[in-house]
Design an enzyme around this catalytic site. Structure first.
Site, PDB file in Angstrom:
ATOM      1  N   PHE A  11       0.824  -1.210   0.000  1.00  0.00           N
ATOM      2  CA  PHE A  11       0.000   0.000   0.000  1.00  0.00           C
ATOM      3  C   PHE A  11       0.860   1.263   0.000  1.00  0.00           C
ATOM      4  O   PHE A  11       0.537   2.234  -0.693  1.00  0.00           O
ATOM      5  CB  PHE A  11      -1.032  -0.055   1.149  1.00  0.00           C
ATOM      6  N   ILE A  12       2.001   1.226   0.679  1.00  0.00           N
ATOM      7  CA  ILE A  12       2.875   2.417   0.643  1.00  0.00           C
ATOM      8  C   ILE A  12       3.615   2.458  -0.698  1.00  0.00           C
ATOM      9  O   ILE A  12       3.717   3.499  -1.341  1.00  0.00           O
ATOM     10  CB  ILE A  12       3.885   2.425   1.811  1.00  0.00           C
ATOM     11  N   ASP A  32       8.288  -7.154  -6.239  1.00  0.00           N
ATOM     12  CA  ASP A  32       7.425  -7.578  -5.123  1.00  0.00           C
ATOM     13  C   ASP A  32       7.163  -9.075  -5.236  1.00  0.00           C
ATOM     14  O   ASP A  32       6.945  -9.577  -6.345  1.00  0.00           O
ATOM     15  CB  ASP A  32       6.100  -6.789  -5.197  1.00  0.00           C
ATOM     16  N   GLY A  37       1.804  -7.725  -0.624  1.00  0.00           N
ATOM     17  CA  GLY A  37       1.373  -6.764  -1.644  1.00  0.00           C
ATOM     18  C   GLY A  37       0.343  -7.412  -2.565  1.00  0.00           C
ATOM     19  O   GLY A  37       0.131  -8.631  -2.530  1.00  0.00           O
ATOM     20  N   ASP A  55      11.704 -11.959  -4.986  1.00  0.00           N
ATOM     21  CA  ASP A  55      11.872 -11.911  -3.535  1.00  0.00           C
ATOM     22  C   ASP A  55      13.224 -11.271  -3.231  1.00  0.00           C
ATOM     23  O   ASP A  55      14.226 -11.617  -3.870  1.00  0.00           O
ATOM     24  CB  ASP A  55      11.833 -13.363  -3.024  1.00  0.00           C
ATOM     25  N   ILE A  56      13.264 -10.368  -2.259  1.00  0.00           N
ATOM     26  CA  ILE A  56      14.552  -9.707  -1.974  1.00  0.00           C
ATOM     27  C   ILE A  56      15.570 -10.675  -1.362  1.00  0.00           C
ATOM     28  O   ILE A  56      16.749 -10.342  -1.264  1.00  0.00           O
ATOM     29  CB  ILE A  56      14.398  -8.439  -1.087  1.00  0.00           C
ATOM     30  N   TYR A 143      11.283  -7.018  15.086  1.00  0.00           N
ATOM     31  CA  TYR A 143      11.022  -6.145  13.932  1.00  0.00           C
ATOM     32  C   TYR A 143      11.797  -4.827  14.058  1.00  0.00           C
ATOM     33  O   TYR A 143      12.442  -4.370  13.099  1.00  0.00           O
ATOM     34  CB  TYR A 143       9.517  -5.856  13.815  1.00  0.00           C
ATOM     35  N   VAL A 173       2.306   4.588   9.117  1.00  0.00           N
ATOM     36  CA  VAL A 173       1.714   5.095   7.872  1.00  0.00           C
ATOM     37  C   VAL A 173       0.322   4.483   7.678  1.00  0.00           C
ATOM     38  O   VAL A 173       0.112   3.303   7.954  1.00  0.00           O
ATOM     39  CB  VAL A 173       2.623   4.737   6.684  1.00  0.00           C
TER      40      VAL A 173
END
Ligand code: UD1
Length: 312
Positions: A11-12, A32, A37, A55-56, A143, A173
């Site tokens: 969403f961000i 993404d 997402g 994927d990162i 986190y 946010v």
């Protein structure tokens, strides 16, 4: 200008992509894995925007997506304080090892600058409010620790590897497209859904904890400023609105906006929760030209209107 937004279908990320296109970006890739997402967040965007599913944690996929990019906006993460306590391994892997891959791939592919989405959770509980960047970080959850590690890597890639980086500590946010359907959804998306369905939300604790809820479009515009500011590489800035509201106040406000009364339920406090959160915005104003445009109430109104239309 070619940009890549990791977490671009979130969403961000998707709000940032809309902002980048409005600022004249030639092409934007949303990188993404569609874990949290959604493809639909990118609906209606022009052909300048492409989704690269990946994927990162996969260095090669990240480096391939970054090839030829000028700017990288690193927003991909497994969010949520409680999720990182319940199941710390995946969030460690994505938020620390994945972020390392992002910085490394950016350096290897000649990206000019990485703007990193850090978190206000890094502060933990501080005696003094608002929270200012010069305070000692004091993470209270995996986190928070993971997001702080990302800041350290951002700064080290700036000093050791000549990659320009800027870290922005996002403060809670909220806005359109925030997903209310996960056990770990942000509180405002859950409040919106409850309001529309006419159900009581559950407030963890006494509801007197407070947050600097920051409207997503203000965050997107600050991120863009951070991508262009001079003399800021390696630095960390708050990305907040500068105010704070308790959950009780917030639920009151929302009932007024919706024109209906629904009493909240109260449950036990949540482990790892920070009591109060409020950003000092001085440094971001001075060095990035931060200038939030949306009051909390205006952001809530716009967000409520979006949920009213999309959940109806
Ligand atoms: C934290 C970070 C935030 C980060 C986010 C990512 C802080 C101050 N903020 O948000 O910057 O983006 O993690 O996940 O650390 N709550 C309820 N009922 C619910 C759900 C939540 O009362 O159904 C309460 C929580 O206990 C908390 C507040 O609402 O006190 C906000 O929770 P949440 O939206 O999950 O965000 P944070 O954990 O504050």
């Amino acid at each position: 200008m070619k940009a890549v937004v990791t977490g671009g279908a979130g969403f961000i990320g998707s709000a940032l992509i809309r902002h980048l296109i409005a600022q004249g970006a030639d092409s934007v890739t949303a990188f993404d894995n569609l874990n949290s997402g959604h493809r639909k967040n990118l609906e209606g965007l022009s052909s300048q925007v492409t989704l690269a599913e990946g994927d990162i944690r996969d260095y090669d996929a990240v480096a391939a997506a970054f090839s030829g990019a000028d700017l990288v906006f690193h927003l991909a993460a497994i969010p949520s304080v409680p999720r990182s306590i319940k199941d710390p391994v995946p969030s460690h892997d994505v938020n620390i090892n994945g972020s390392f891959n992002v910085f490394r791939a950016a350096k290897d592919t000649g990206v000019r600058r990485v703007v990193y989405a850090a978190s206000s959770s890094a502060y933990g509980d501080t005696e003094v409010l608002p929270k200012v960047e010069s305070m000692q970080a004091n993470p209270k959850s995996p986190y928070a620790a993971q997001k702080l590690m990302g800041e350290h890597y951002a700064s080290v890639f700036s000093s050791c590897f000549q990659l320009e980086t800027v870290s922005l500590r996002f403060f809670n946010v909220f806005g359109p497209r925030q997903d209310p359907n996960s056990a770990y959804s942000g509180v405002l998306s859950l409040f919106m859904k409850a309001l529309i369905e006419g159900k009581s939300p559950t407030i963890f604790g006494d509801g007197e904890q407070s947050r600097d809820f920051t409207y997503v479009e203000d965050v997107a515009s600050l991120v863009w400023k951070a991508a262009n500011a001079k003399g800021v590489s390696g630095k960390v800035f708050n990305a907040g609105n500068g105010n704070r509201y308790t959950l009780n106040q917030t639920w009151e406000l929302l009932q007024k906006i919706a024109g209906r009364e629904i009493p909240a339920l109260f449950g036990p406090p949540r482990a790892g929760d920070v009591k109060h959160s409020q950003a000092d915005t001085t440094l971001a104003r001075l060095e990035l030209g931060h200038d939030p445009q949306f009051t909390f109430e205006e952001g809530l109104r716009r967000t409520f209107e979006w949920y009213r239309q999309s959940l109806a």
